[in-house]
Enzyme design. Structure first.
Site, mmCIF file in Angstrom:
data_model
loop_
_atom_site.group_PDB
_atom_site.id
_atom_site.type_symbol
_atom_site.label_atom_id
_atom_site.label_comp_id
_atom_site.label_asym_id
_atom_site.label_seq_id
_atom_site.Cartn_x
_atom_site.Cartn_y
_atom_site.Cartn_z
ATOM 1 C CB CYS A 10 8.917 5.749 31.895
ATOM 2 S SG CYS A 10 7.699 6.698 31.046
ATOM 3 N N GLY A 37 13.607 9.498 33.294
ATOM 4 C CA GLY A 37 12.452 10.470 33.257
ATOM 5 C C GLY A 37 12.562 11.597 34.315
ATOM 6 C CG ASN A 110 10.067 1.803 30.135
ATOM 7 O OD1 ASN A 110 11.186 1.187 30.097
ATOM 8 N ND2 ASN A 110 9.846 2.796 29.098
ATOM 9 N N GLY A 111 7.166 2.276 27.997
ATOM 10 C CA GLY A 111 7.116 1.679 26.630
ATOM 11 C C GLY A 111 5.819 2.223 25.909
ATOM 12 C CE1 TYR A 256 20.630 10.866 26.133
ATOM 13 C CE2 TYR A 256 18.371 9.807 26.196
ATOM 14 C CZ TYR A 256 19.180 11.006 26.465
ATOM 15 O OH TYR A 256 18.796 11.952 26.961
HETATM 16 P P1 AMP Z 1 20.332 16.853 19.344
HETATM 17 O O1 AMP Z 1 20.797 17.909 19.980
HETATM 18 O O2 AMP Z 1 19.056 16.905 18.734
HETATM 19 O O3 AMP Z 1 21.339 16.342 18.140
HETATM 20 O O4 AMP Z 1 20.169 15.612 20.149
HETATM 21 C C1 AMP Z 1 21.411 14.923 20.564
HETATM 22 C C2 AMP Z 1 21.729 14.830 21.834
HETATM 23 O O5 AMP Z 1 20.389 14.661 22.739
HETATM 24 C C3 AMP Z 1 22.641 14.115 22.481
HETATM 25 O O6 AMP Z 1 23.664 14.789 23.235
HETATM 26 C C4 AMP Z 1 21.935 12.856 23.104
HETATM 27 O O7 AMP Z 1 22.783 12.530 24.327
HETATM 28 C C5 AMP Z 1 20.855 13.164 23.322
HETATM 29 N N1 AMP Z 1 19.608 12.421 23.096
HETATM 30 C C6 AMP Z 1 19.721 11.696 22.237
HETATM 31 N N2 AMP Z 1 18.364 10.832 21.935
HETATM 32 C C7 AMP Z 1 17.647 11.379 22.884
HETATM 33 C C8 AMP Z 1 16.309 11.292 23.455
HETATM 34 N N3 AMP Z 1 15.529 10.323 22.712
HETATM 35 N N4 AMP Z 1 16.021 11.834 24.210
HETATM 36 C C9 AMP Z 1 16.441 12.839 24.696
HETATM 37 N N5 AMP Z 1 18.128 13.214 24.520
HETATM 38 C C10 AMP Z 1 18.501 12.604 23.609
#
Ligand code: AMP
Length: 457
Positions: A10, A37, A110-111, A256
């Site tokens: 968050c 978020g 956040n956490g 990310y």
């Molecule tokens: P996936 O489609 O399941 O392979 O997720 C990878 C994609 O989701 C990548 O484009 C990342 O930028 C994004 N991503 C990676 N980790 C997260 C996360 N914890 N929450 C939301 N999006 C994520």
């Protein structure tokens, strides 16, 4: 009993405004933290009495002029929430406010704290009632019950003592708005970032320094692991509240979560992502015609890859950033549909071209599989996928939304070749874990999602 996963990424913003009106500063700060978020947003302002406004939606949707007029006062805290699947119930939006006999107290978090469930069960056994399924409510109720005095008498050290006793383990950055001050705490391992800003307009705290952009900044410092801040009308003071544990800053924040404009954990996010992109390009053995970023989080690494390799960067894939998060859709079908809704291939850019597609990570493989299909349908030739992180092989206990191990593509297919076949690419290459550690350092960082139990690269 719980519909919600407790760990949450968050964004938080808090502070004191010298002109007596904190709400507009918090709204501006939350706008700059929106990437952390998008499910709900909230602000609590005031002192002895406080006003809370929160709802599902983006900051611009939740805080119209009518809502902003209600939010008066010089102290305040705000929150943007990333909820996981099933957890987007607006009742769990933050801040969380309790009107106690000795004044109001609100919290934003956040956490992910350990033992929140156990503590909650204990409270419930003794007749306690909770109105949300959020661990932030557990935190606040614990502090209220431990301190047994009105919030206008709570000191920074009192709250720190409760956190040390009840939540010795956890990854959290926390802010409280009390009747006469705002206080903030960063966990002893420092998993989540927390920044402090002294500005002409007042004193402010935020998850990332990019949130201070609209202020006349005098000084920005990072709140260190085990450290906190007390902000009153007369100034701000950083204080230790717990001994710094074994420092474990979340590397995934850099890969990310955080905004490229931010400097967190002593490093600028743009520079880190750019460098990771150059590393990917350095010893690559492919001859692409174009570099295509997967927006938004793959963009900066793609610039680095392009600069290092001399291969032009192309907008081969448009992204509707407001389309919502594919990641938290409840079924695989819904996730694929969301990716299709979100991305549009640009035929003139990719037709007949050998593409190197840059993203920050592959988790389940949903995004890359769907995107590759779309690019092929738009006439792309070979498609090589490069990731600016190592394989994600483990879930996260510290607040990053990573699904169960069995859902992780790197867990289902152990090698780059197998993953490449599974997502329909011509090749896949991840950042080497050693290269990641060379950028960040051996110690002081949490690499757990990239370092599975006994997993061999
Ligand atoms: P996936 O489609 O399941 O392979 O997720 C990878 C994609 O989701 C990548 O484009 C990342 O930028 C994004 N991503 C990676 N980790 C997260 C996360 N914890 N929450 C939301 N999006 C994520």
């Amino acid at each position: 009993m719980f519909s919600d996963k407790l760990g949450e990424e968050c964004g938080i913003f808090a502070g004191y405004s010298k002109n007596g009106d904190i709400a507009p500063h918090i709204k501006n700060g939350l706008l700059k933290l929106q990437h952390r978020g998008q499910e709900s947003a909230g602000i609590a302002t005031g002192d002895f009495t406080q006003t809370l406004h929160k709802n599902k939606g983006l900051v611009t949707e939740v805080f119209d002029d009518i809502a902003m007029k209600k939010l008066t006062g010089k102290f305040g805290i705000g929150h943007v929430r990333y909820s996981t699947q099933g957890g987007s119930n607006p009742v769990n939006a933050q801040p969380f406010l309790i009107d106690c006999a000795g004044g109001c107290v609100s919290i934003a978090h956040n956490g992910n704290v350990k033992k929140a469930m156990e503590i909650r069960d204990e409270f419930e056994k003794n007749g306690g009632v909770f109105v949300t399924s959020s661990d932030s409510e557990v935190l606040l109720r614990c502090v209220i019950s431990d301190l047994k005095k009105p919030p206008d008498q709570w000191s920074f050290e009192d709250i720190g003592g409760c956190l040390k006793k009840d939540f010795p383990e956890g990854a959290y950055s926390l802010v409280f708005c009390l009747p006469n001050k705002v206080v903030a705490y960063r966990d002893p391992c420092g998993y989540r970032p927390l920044m402090l800003c002294e500005a002409k307009e007042g004193y402010f705290i935020a998850s990332e320094d990019a949130a201070f952009d609209s202020l006349e900044v005098i000084k920005i410092v990072e709140i260190m692991p085990g450290e906190g801040v007390e902000i009153t009308e007369t100034g701000c003071e950083t204080k230790n509240w717990a001994q710094c544990g074994s420092e474990s800053k979340c590397v995934f924040e850099h890969i990310y979560f955080a905004a490229p404009a931010s400097t967190i954990f002593g490093k600028n996010v743009y520079q880190v992502r750019f460098e990771l992109g150059t590393i990917l390009a350095k010893d690559d053995n492919i001859k692409p015609d174009i570099v295509v970023p997967v927006m938004e989080s793959g963009f900066t690494a793609a610039i680095g890859y392009s600069r290092e390799s001399g291969v032009p960067l192309e907008t081969g894939l448009l992204c509707d950033l407001l389309a919502g998060r594919s990641f938290i859709q409840p079924t695989q079908e819904a996730r694929v549909n969301k990716v299709r809704e979100k991305f549009t291939p640009v035929r003139p850019a990719v037709e007949g071209k050998t593409v190197v597609l840059i993203d920050d990570s592959i988790v389940r493989g949903t995004t890359s599989t769907a995107i590759i299909k779309m690019l092929r349908a738009a006439g792309a030739g070979q498609i090589h996928v490069r990731l600016s992180s190592p394989m994600i092989v483990n879930t996260c206990s510290w607040g990053v939304d990573i699904p169960t191990k069995s859902e992780l593509i790197a867990h289902r297919f152990g090698t780059e070749e197998e993953i490449s076949r599974a997502i329909g690419a011509d090749s896949v290459r991840y950042l080497n874990p050693g290269d990641l550690k060379a950028v960040f350092g051996e110690s002081g960082w949490c690499y757990k999602c990239f370092m599975g139990d006994g997993f061999v690269y």
